[in-house]
Design a protein around this motif. Structure first.
Motif, mmCIF file in Angstrom:
data_model
loop_
_atom_site.group_PDB
_atom_site.id
_atom_site.type_symbol
_atom_site.label_atom_id
_atom_site.label_comp_id
_atom_site.label_asym_id
_atom_site.label_seq_id
_atom_site.Cartn_x
_atom_site.Cartn_y
_atom_site.Cartn_z
ATOM 1 N N GLY A 54 0.775 -1.231 0.000
ATOM 2 C CA GLY A 54 0.000 0.000 0.000
ATOM 3 C C GLY A 54 0.806 1.279 0.000
ATOM 4 N N SER A 56 3.157 4.072 -1.505
ATOM 5 C CA SER A 56 3.450 4.585 -2.837
ATOM 6 C C SER A 56 4.954 4.758 -3.032
ATOM 7 N N GLU A 283 -8.176 6.744 -4.482
ATOM 8 C CA GLU A 283 -7.216 5.677 -4.196
ATOM 9 C C GLU A 283 -7.022 5.551 -2.692
ATOM 10 N N PRO A 284 -6.844 4.339 -2.181
ATOM 11 C CA PRO A 284 -6.726 4.160 -0.736
ATOM 12 C C PRO A 284 -5.448 4.736 -0.141
ATOM 13 N N GLN A 285 -4.405 4.963 -0.981
ATOM 14 C CA GLN A 285 -3.138 5.481 -0.466
ATOM 15 C C GLN A 285 -3.205 6.963 -0.123
ATOM 16 N N THR A 304 -13.225 3.199 -5.841
ATOM 17 C CA THR A 304 -11.838 3.185 -5.387
ATOM 18 C C THR A 304 -11.029 2.251 -6.262
ATOM 19 N N ASP A 306 -7.144 0.626 -6.560
ATOM 20 C CA ASP A 306 -5.911 0.448 -5.790
ATOM 21 C C ASP A 306 -4.800 -0.053 -6.698
ATOM 22 N N THR A 310 -2.934 -3.344 -2.434
ATOM 23 C CA THR A 310 -2.750 -3.352 -0.978
ATOM 24 C C THR A 310 -3.332 -4.582 -0.298
ATOM 25 N N ASN A 311 -4.567 -4.936 -0.645
ATOM 26 C CA ASN A 311 -5.250 -6.028 0.058
ATOM 27 C C ASN A 311 -5.304 -7.326 -0.738
ATOM 28 N N LEU A 326 -9.104 -5.096 -9.959
ATOM 29 C CA LEU A 326 -9.080 -3.794 -10.606
ATOM 30 C C LEU A 326 -10.232 -3.686 -11.605
ATOM 31 N N SER A 329 -13.516 -3.291 -9.844
ATOM 32 C CA SER A 329 -13.688 -1.931 -9.299
ATOM 33 C C SER A 329 -14.199 -0.990 -10.381
#
Length: 335
Positions: A54, A56, A283-285, A304, A306, A310-311, A326, A329
């Motif tokens: 997660g 960057s 984005e979660p970051q 979202t 990613d 991350t997960n 992806l 999403s």
């Protein structure tokens, strides 16, 4: 007799320990890259990413423990100085450095080009130490005059009037380029660890087959959504969008560590109020506050994406899980 047995066991233990100590060790940088490499080295070597999941790479600073891992690695596989700027000096004189953007055989995209045009990196002035059987077209002119009709009249929208040029390093979001990278990485693994050649080739074959199957499934899911426009938080999804024909109208920022400008935000909000987009992706970051502010009261869908996986569960099939998630999403927000 008992003494002979004991000596034999001790010798076997020493040989086993020696074999373990000599296990080929690959170090990567970001989790998405390690998802690819870990499948290619399965049963022959180890691989680990130095960046935590997660995180960057755009603003990462190396820790002493990272430097130690990099220096002790038998092979360091990284995307290249266009992404991991923090590695440029350290890797400059490292004979085990393997930067993908400096290798032939991977069709990278250019930020400054239309996404249907590709930057062919087959004519670098360096020694690749391997032969490629790819049939490349070397007649691309990378100094393009761009016709942005592909963006359906949204030239004035965010993301199309910036000085963002050069190679797009986010190749792992393009299954086509990922398979090309897997071939290049496999060649490097065989060169540095020839004893496991057959294992590496078998892993590559399995990986390629599984990715191609996932692409077929994603084509079916995403093709009906190709006409639906959307905005992304940062300009990093070109490979995925190019492969699956998606309609990106623009982005909030060129790089995720750069704050969006007021003019960009005003332009996006106007487009949303005019119902030109079905979705806006954060984005979660990074903080979604700016996305929430721009979309407030517009009724647009918010999703979202990613890019750093991350997960995503690591291990066999990890990369396929990543691109499928992806795709899901995109589909969930655009339907």
């Amino acid at each position: 007799m008992q003494r002979i047995t004991s000596l034999a066991c001790a010798a076997a233990l020493m040989l086993s320990s020696s074999a373990m100590a000599k296990e080929f060790n690959v170090v990567t940088t970001i989790k998405p890259l390690n998802l690819i490499v870990s499948e290619l080295v399965q049963g022959a070597a180890t691989s680990e990413a130095i960046l935590p999941p997660g995180v960057s790479p755009h603003d990462y600073a190396l820790r002493p423990s990272d430097v130690k891992k990099l220096n002790n690695a038998d092979l360091v596989i990284w995307v290249g100085p266009q992404l991991e700027t923090f590695l440029t000096k350290l890797m400059a004189d490292n004979p085990n450095s393997f930067a993908l953007t400096q290798q032939a055989g991977i069709h990278f995209l250019n930020y400054a080009s239309e996404e249907k045009d590709e930057a062919h990196h087959d004519d670098h002035d360096h020694d690749h130490d391997h032969d490629h059987d790819h049939d490349h077209d070397h007649d691309h002119d990378h100094d393009h005059d761009h016709d942005h009709d592909a963006h359906k009249g949204h030239d004035e929208h965010a993301g199309h009037h910036h000085n963002h040029s050069g190679l797009n390093p986010h190749f792992w979001m393009g299954p086509k380029q990922t398979i090309e990278a897997a071939n290049v990485i496999t060649e490097a693994l065989i060169k540095h660890d020839p004893l496991h050649k057959n294992v590496y080739l078998a892993n590559l074959s399995t990986f390629t087959s599984e990715v191609n199957q996932a692409v077929n499934e994603l084509n079916t899911e995403l093709k009906p959504l190709s006409g639906k426009g959307y905005y992304v938080f940062h300009d990093g999804y070109g490979y995925f969008e190019h492969q699956f024909g998606l309609n990106n109208l623009g982005h909030f920022t060129v790089e995720p560590d750069r704050r969006p400008g007021a003019k960009t935000l005003i332009t996006i909000r106007k487009a949303l109020q005019d119902k030109q987009a079905y979705c806006v992706f954060s984005e979660p970051q990074f903080s979604p506050a700016v996305v929430d502010s721009v979309t407030e009261g517009t009724g647009v869908n918010i999703g979202t994406l990613d890019p750093m996986a991350t997960n995503v569960k690591e291990g066999k099939g990890g990369y396929v899980r990543f691109i499928k998630e992806l795709g899901q999403s995109f589909a969930k927000c655009l339907k």
